[in-house]
Structure formats: structure tokens, C-alpha cells
Design an enzyme around this catalytic site. Structure first.
Site, mmCIF file in Angstrom:
data_model
loop_
_atom_site.group_PDB
_atom_site.id
_atom_site.type_symbol
_atom_site.label_atom_id
_atom_site.label_comp_id
_atom_site.label_asym_id
_atom_site.label_seq_id
_atom_site.Cartn_x
_atom_site.Cartn_y
_atom_site.Cartn_z
ATOM 1 N N HIS A 157 0.880 -1.174 0.000
ATOM 2 C CA HIS A 157 0.000 0.000 0.000
ATOM 3 C C HIS A 157 0.917 1.223 0.000
ATOM 4 C CE1 HIS A 157 -2.327 -2.998 2.364
ATOM 5 N NE2 HIS A 157 -3.402 -2.454 1.870
ATOM 6 N N ASP B 260 2.354 2.008 3.327
ATOM 7 C CA ASP B 260 3.265 1.017 3.932
ATOM 8 C C ASP B 260 4.712 1.435 3.717
ATOM 9 O OD1 ASP B 260 1.002 -0.553 4.232
ATOM 10 O OD2 ASP B 260 1.466 -1.840 2.513
ATOM 11 N N GLU C 273 -10.469 -7.218 -4.540
ATOM 12 C CA GLU C 273 -10.284 -8.282 -3.542
ATOM 13 C C GLU C 273 -11.553 -8.356 -2.694
ATOM 14 O OE1 GLU C 273 -6.533 -8.197 -1.349
ATOM 15 O OE2 GLU C 273 -7.590 -8.896 0.426
ATOM 16 N N HIS D 154 -11.025 -14.339 3.461
ATOM 17 C CA HIS D 154 -12.206 -13.582 3.065
ATOM 18 C C HIS D 154 -13.286 -14.525 2.534
ATOM 19 C CE1 HIS D 154 -9.664 -9.679 2.345
ATOM 20 N NE2 HIS D 154 -9.503 -10.194 3.535
ATOM 21 N N ASP E 147 -5.902 -13.600 9.384
ATOM 22 C CA ASP E 147 -4.682 -13.494 8.557
ATOM 23 C C ASP E 147 -3.540 -14.369 9.059
ATOM 24 O OD1 ASP E 147 -5.862 -11.686 6.836
ATOM 25 O OD2 ASP E 147 -4.945 -9.912 7.723
ATOM 26 N N ASP F 236 -0.717 -12.486 2.598
ATOM 27 C CA ASP F 236 -1.402 -11.463 3.400
ATOM 28 C C ASP F 236 -1.624 -12.090 4.783
ATOM 29 O OD1 ASP F 236 -2.720 -9.310 4.319
ATOM 30 O OD2 ASP F 236 -4.274 -9.263 2.778
HETATM 31 C C1 XLS Z 1 -7.707 -6.834 4.405
HETATM 32 C C2 XLS Z 1 -7.160 -7.047 3.078
HETATM 33 C C3 XLS Z 1 -5.986 -6.152 2.719
HETATM 34 C C4 XLS Z 1 -5.779 -6.158 1.232
HETATM 35 C C5 XLS Z 1 -4.961 -5.009 0.744
HETATM 36 O O1 XLS Z 1 -8.479 -7.628 4.906
HETATM 37 O O2 XLS Z 1 -6.843 -8.391 2.944
HETATM 38 O O3 XLS Z 1 -4.851 -6.552 3.411
HETATM 39 O O4 XLS Z 1 -5.183 -7.341 0.817
HETATM 40 O O5 XLS Z 1 -5.530 -3.796 1.030
HETATM 41 NI NI NI Z 2 -5.729 -9.244 1.396
HETATM 42 NI NI NI Z 3 -7.750 -9.751 4.604
#
Ligand code: XLS
Ligand code: NI
Ligand code: NI
Length: 438
Positions: free
Chosen positions: A100, A103, A231, A270, A308, A337
Site C-alpha cells: 500500500h 506502507d 479483492e 475472506h 490473517d 497477506d
Molecule cells: C484486508 C485485506 C488487505 C488487502 C490489501 O483484509 O486483505 O490486506 O489485501 O488492502
Molecule cells: Ni488481502
Molecule cells: Ni484480509
């Protein structure tokens, strides 16, 4: 200057090895189904978790020290993170990274200064990329952390915030292009809502699409030929996230005419939060020609949020790799991630998280290839639909050359069809065990 002085290059030592800092299954040059493991599995480092996050949660501050010898919040720190990141990737043999905008630099109060810092750090990253051959998988703009985005970015109720988001996207696209990124990503960070009592859903979705269209138009004008990604995620941070799952995101992209420029980046955790399996969302993306990339992690079935974790579940990774192999591979990569658990705060833990993830996906690849070579699952599925290929009525149905009246007459003559044939789920599950544990 070397940052991880206690860690040497991580090597493949095989399943018998007890070395905690060696690969047991990921053997980059091993050939599986005609391709090297590293070609099947273009792994990427997630800048945010690996170089920025120290394990802080809402109950306590960070446990891991990610200062890398510099004062946090400075450009020296930003550069130290670049040094650490490239050393980390080289030591693990990882060829891509994802980032990002915020980051890679500390965000300033003034956008002009933020952008100047982005220019400076991307020059520095570019040199490292040229030295090491490491590449950028995708870039994105963080439009969810800053309080101004409390109501989303594209979906915000404030035209000024929307304009600011557009400026941030423009710059993040510039930096992604400068670093040769394969793709530009939108994760709908806060693109969603808490209550319909204050929300115009149609208005917000139209605006999200407007922002995406502007992004595509701008990037194409700059000569960017890569993919855009959405995403999907069903909830968190918002209660209702607009990009709920693969099917929802695909519907959105088609409705707004964005489906030629966008593909999906499917994240394990997700998909499971949406009440699907990982392989379900991969399949839905692939069959629509929209499987772009993967955020490799895993959730915890006992927790209802995006934990995560580094992927550890070999069964899950196998089902993922089966989808990827069946789809003929992905054009994106496997971005971890994922973050260490809060009590795993050492430098060794950083490496062991990635070793675990890479070994898990290597095992998934090995086992998926064995399942495909075994052939029993694929044959079963093919045979299960045989009546459409073997019978007259079946052929008519799948060639779109019949109608309700004709099928009505056919059904009357038939009286009643036989049962459709056993689904044999238990048998197929035992096939999986027999391939896994030969
Ligand atoms: C958050 C997302 C984020 C995306 C990038 O849940 O996974 O990390 O991958 O913004
Ligand atoms: Ni992600
Ligand atoms: Ni995520």
C-alpha cells in the site's frame, strides 16, 4: 547493512530435516506437471504485515520490533524497511512484493509532501529491484486507515474525500507503474455500510464504479497493460462490504462494464468469512475468466474475523492448488497477506511464518498434482454428467435445441425419471485420503 544477521539463506532440506529455518517441501526448482515449483507458486511478500505490523491489537501495543534500527515515522525508517524487506525476500527466495502507498512511507499531513516521499522511496526501491531481480506484484492505496475514510473512499458521502481518494489512487497507480507492478488492486477497505438508516447504496456503488473507471482510464493512458483487481471481502471493517464475495464482485464489474479490465484477488480468509470455502471463490472466479491472484493466508474457524494466519492447512492449500492447476495457473501470484500471532514476535518467527506458508503451498501443489494424476475425482465428475452427452434428450438440452413443450412431452412419455445416481461423497473423500497418505 544486513538486518537479519542471525538468519542465513533459507534452503530446501527435505521432509526429514529438523532444521526450523529450512524448507521441508518447497524445492523451488523441482518440476511438477511440467513446471518448476517457483513458476507454479510466484510468492509475494506483503509489505504491511511483514515490515510494518508489530502485533498491536485493540488490547495492547506491538510486541514485535519493526524499527530495523531506525526511528519509526521517519524516511530513514522507510528506507530501513526497504533494506529489511529485500534482504528478507532474498533470504527466502521470494520474487515479488505487494504494497500500500502508506506502507512504504510515513504519510505526511500535506499530500504534496506525502507524494514527494513516495517519489523518494520508490527511487530507492527501484534500485533494490534492479540489484536483486525482485519484482512488484501489485500496488494499492490504503483508503481505510485514515479517519477521513471512515465512510469509505469511493463510497464516501463527502465529495472532498472522494476527490482526495482519487488523488491517492492516481499517485499509487503512478508508483505501481514506476515499479513495474503486474497489477493494481482495490480492496474495498471501507466500501460498505453499517446501517441503511443513513446510506444510499445505489449512489455509493455508482460512485465506487466511477472511481474505478477513472483509475482504468488514467492507468491505460499511462500505458499500463496489467490487470486491475478487486479483492472481495464480506465484512470487516464495515458490517456490509459491497464486494461480498467473488460472485458479488463479478456481478458488480459486469454491471458497470469493468469486467474487461478487472480480475479478482481471492483471499482465503475472506472467502471463508463469506461462508464459502476458499476453493469455491477460486472456482467462481476461474469459470468467469477472472481469477487473477491470491492472497494466501488462513482464518480460524472459531473466530469470526480476518485473522490473517500463515497458511498451515494442507488440505485447504491442496484444494486451492487443484483449482489453480485446473485453471491453467494464475497470472498474478501468491501474496502472503498473513501475520505472525502476537506472541510470535521474534525475527525467527517472521521467517518461520513464511517457511510455513511456502511449505504448505508446496505440499498443496504436490498433492493437487497427485490428485489430478490419480484421475479418479475428475473421471467421477465427468461421468456424473454423462446423460447429457449420451442421450438424445441430454444432447438437445446442452445444444440449446429444445424447449419446454418438447421436454413436457418427453417427461409425459417417461412417466418418472430414475434417481440421478449417487453423489458418492464419502467414497470421493476416501480417495483424497488414499492419495494424501499413500
Ligand atoms: C484486508 C485485506 C488487505 C488487502 C490489501 O483484509 O486483505 O490486506 O489485501 O488492502
Ligand atoms: Ni488481502
Ligand atoms: Ni484480509
Amino acid at each position: 547493512m544486513e538486518k537479519f544477521t542471525t538468519i542465513k539463506k533459507i534452503k530446501y532440506e527435505g521432509p526429514e530435516s529438523k532444521n526450523p529455518l529450512a524448507f521441508k517441501y518447497y524445492d523451488a526448482d523441482r518440476v511438477i506437471m511440467g513446471k518448476k515449483m517457483k513458476e507454479h507458486l510466484p510468492f509475494a511478500m506483503a509489505w504491511w504485515h511483514n515490515l510494518c505490523a508489530g502485533g498491536a491489537d485493540m488490547f495492547g501495543r506491538a510486541t514485535a520490533n519493526k524499527s530495523f534500527g531506525a526511528k519509526e515515522g521517519t524516511m530513514e525508517h522507510a528506507k530501513a524497511k526497504v533494506d529489511a524487506g529485500f534482504e528478507f525476500m532474498q533470504k527466502l527466495g521470494i520474487e515479488y512484493f505487494c504494497f500500500h502507498d502508506v506502507d512504504i512511507i510515513p504519510e505526511a499531513d500535506d499530500i504534496k509532501e506525502t507524494n514527494r516521499r513516495l517519489d523518494e522511496i520508490s527511487d530507492y526501491i527501484l534500485v533494490k529491484m534492479q540489484e536483486t531481480g525482485i519484482k512488484c506484484l501489485w500496488g494499492t492505496a490504503n483508503m481505510f486507515s485514515n479517519p477521513r475514510y471512515c465512510n469509505g473512499a469511493g463510497s464516501t458521502n463527502s465529495a472532498d474525500v472522494f476527490a482526495f481518494a482519487a488523488a491517492q489512487v492516481k499517485k499509487a497507480i503512478d508508483i505501481t507503474i514506476k515499479l513495474g507492478g503486474k497489477a493494481y488492486l482495490f480492496w474495498g477497505g471501507r466500501e460498505g455500510y453499517e446501517t441503511l438508516l443513513n446510506t444510499d447504496v445505489k449512489f455509493e456503488q455508482d460512485n465506487i464504479a466511477r472511481l474505478m473507471k477513472m483509475a482504468v482510464a488514467y492507468a491505460r493512458k499511462q500505458g499500463f497493460t496489467g490487470d486491475f483487481y478487486i479483492e472481495p471481502k464480506p465484512k470487516e471493517p464495515m458490517k456490509h462490504q459491497y464486494d461480498f464475495d467473488a460472485a458479488t464482485a463479478i456481478g458488480f464489474l459486469r454491471y458497470y462494464g469493468l469486467d474487461k479490465d478487472f480480475k479478482l484477488n481471492i483471499e482465503t480468509n475472506h472467502a471463508t468469512l463469506a461462508g464459502h470455502t476458499f476453493e469455491h471463490d477460486l472456482r467462481i472466479s476461474a469459470m468467469n475468466g477472472m481469477l487473477g491472484s491470491i492472497d494466501a493466508n488462513q482464518g480460524d474457524y472459531l473466530l469470526g474475523w480476518d485473522t490473517d494466519e500463515f497458511p498451515f492447512d494442507v488440505y485447504n492449500a491442496t484444494m486451492c492448488m487443484r483449482e489453480v492447476l485446473m485453471a491453467g495457473g494464475i497470472t498474478g501470484g501468491f501474496n502472503f497477506d498473513a501475520k505472525n500471532r502476537r506472541p510470535s514476535y521474534t525475527v525467527e518467527d517472521m521467517f518461520q511464518g513464511y517457511i510455513l506458508g511456502m511449505d504448505t503451498f508446496a505440499l498443496g501443489l504436490i498433492k493437487a498434482a497427485e490428485l489430478i494424476e490419480d484421475g479418479r475425482l475428475d473421471k467421477f465428475i465427468k461421468d456424473r454428467y454423462a446423460s447429457y452427452y449420451d442421450s438424445e434428450v441430454g444432447k438437445k438440452i446442452i445444444s440449446d435445441s429444445t424447449n419446454l413443450e418438447e421436454l413436457f412431452a418427453y417427461a409425459e412419455k417417461l412417466g418418472a425419471p430414475e434417481l440421478p445416481g449417487s453423489g458418492k461423497q464419502e467414497y470421493l473423500q476416501s480417495v483424497i485420503n488414499s492419495v494424501f497418505f499413500k
